[in-house]
Write a protein that holds these residues in place. Structure first.
Motif, mmCIF file in Angstrom:
data_model
loop_
_atom_site.group_PDB
_atom_site.id
_atom_site.type_symbol
_atom_site.label_atom_id
_atom_site.label_comp_id
_atom_site.label_asym_id
_atom_site.label_seq_id
_atom_site.Cartn_x
_atom_site.Cartn_y
_atom_site.Cartn_z
ATOM 1 N N THR A 174 113.619 93.803 -61.638
ATOM 2 C CA THR A 174 113.885 93.853 -60.206
ATOM 3 C C THR A 174 112.608 93.451 -59.481
ATOM 4 N N ASP A 216 128.817 106.161 -65.938
ATOM 5 C CA ASP A 216 128.882 104.757 -65.546
ATOM 6 C C ASP A 216 127.504 104.253 -65.108
ATOM 7 N N TYR A 217 126.982 103.276 -65.806
ATOM 8 C CA TYR A 217 125.665 102.722 -65.511
ATOM 9 C C TYR A 217 125.696 101.627 -64.447
ATOM 10 N N GLU A 218 126.853 101.041 -64.176
ATOM 11 C CA GLU A 218 126.924 99.898 -63.263
ATOM 12 C C GLU A 218 126.415 100.204 -61.850
ATOM 13 N N PRO A 219 126.774 101.348 -61.229
ATOM 14 C CA PRO A 219 126.235 101.620 -59.881
ATOM 15 C C PRO A 219 124.711 101.706 -59.866
ATOM 16 N N CYS A 225 122.597 100.129 -62.021
ATOM 17 C CA CYS A 225 122.084 98.758 -62.186
ATOM 18 C C CYS A 225 122.178 97.981 -60.881
ATOM 19 N N ARG A 226 123.305 98.096 -60.223
ATOM 20 C CA ARG A 226 123.515 97.381 -58.955
ATOM 21 C C ARG A 226 122.497 97.840 -57.911
ATOM 22 N N TRP A 227 122.277 99.146 -57.786
ATOM 23 C CA TRP A 227 121.310 99.676 -56.830
ATOM 24 C C TRP A 227 119.899 99.189 -57.147
ATOM 25 N N VAL A 256 118.875 96.469 -58.480
ATOM 26 C CA VAL A 256 118.600 95.048 -58.207
ATOM 27 C C VAL A 256 119.001 94.586 -56.810
ATOM 28 N N THR A 257 119.824 95.360 -56.097
ATOM 29 C CA THR A 257 120.255 94.893 -54.776
ATOM 30 C C THR A 257 119.732 95.754 -53.625
ATOM 31 N N GLU A 258 119.817 97.058 -53.739
ATOM 32 C CA GLU A 258 119.416 97.956 -52.638
ATOM 33 C C GLU A 258 117.945 98.351 -52.702
#
Length: 143
Positions: free
Chosen positions: A14, A52-55, A57-59, A61-63
């Motif tokens: 990130t 769930d790891y997706e939230p 990972c998304r946070w 790299v994006t937030e």
């Protein structure tokens, strides 16, 4: 029947504005490794039964890259703890490693790691909130 599950995110890249030096006020590549440990069904039927790891990972790299500069990697580690423990009440322990990639010609990356459990993190958050309140009260008295 539940089981102890570990979810491992390894060297996710990130961009973060973190560091003491002037050139670190701009975002730089940082690797993030996270392990979430928690209780979930041993034989889940669907994603709701899983950690769930997706939230996360998304946070990461994006937030998270949109947040303001901070001088310490330690502060950034605590931000990951906050997000991870808020993500799922079944998460009981979190390990975080943050690694700067461009700080030493002698190493591929240099960083820090820390592990904490939900209880320790809750107490640390409460302590920080109390300290911030004391500072606000001191400032109000001075004004």
């Amino acid at each position: 029947m539940n089981a102890i599950w570990n979810v491992k995110i390894d060297r996710l890249e990130t961009l973060l504005a973190v560091g003491l030096y002037e050139d670190e006020r701009e975002a730089q590549p940082v690797w993030v490794s996270v392990t979430l440990t928690g209780l979930a069904p041993a034989v889940p039927d669907d994603l709701d039964g899983c950690l769930d790891y997706e939230p996360l990972c998304r946070w990461l790299v994006t937030e998270w890259p949109r947040t303001r500069h901070t001088p310490l990697l330690e502060t950034r580690v605590n931000e990951v703890f906050d997000f991870a423990f808020d993500l799922d009440p079944r998460v009981q322990e979190v390990s975080v490693g943050l690694y700067k990639q461009r700080v030493s010609r002698f190493a591929t990356a240099v960083g820090i790691e820390r592990t904490t459990n939900r209880g320790e993190h809750t107490r640390a958050r409460q302590h920080a909130a109390a300290r911030n309140q004391e500072v606000k009260e001191d400032v109000a008295r001075i004004e």
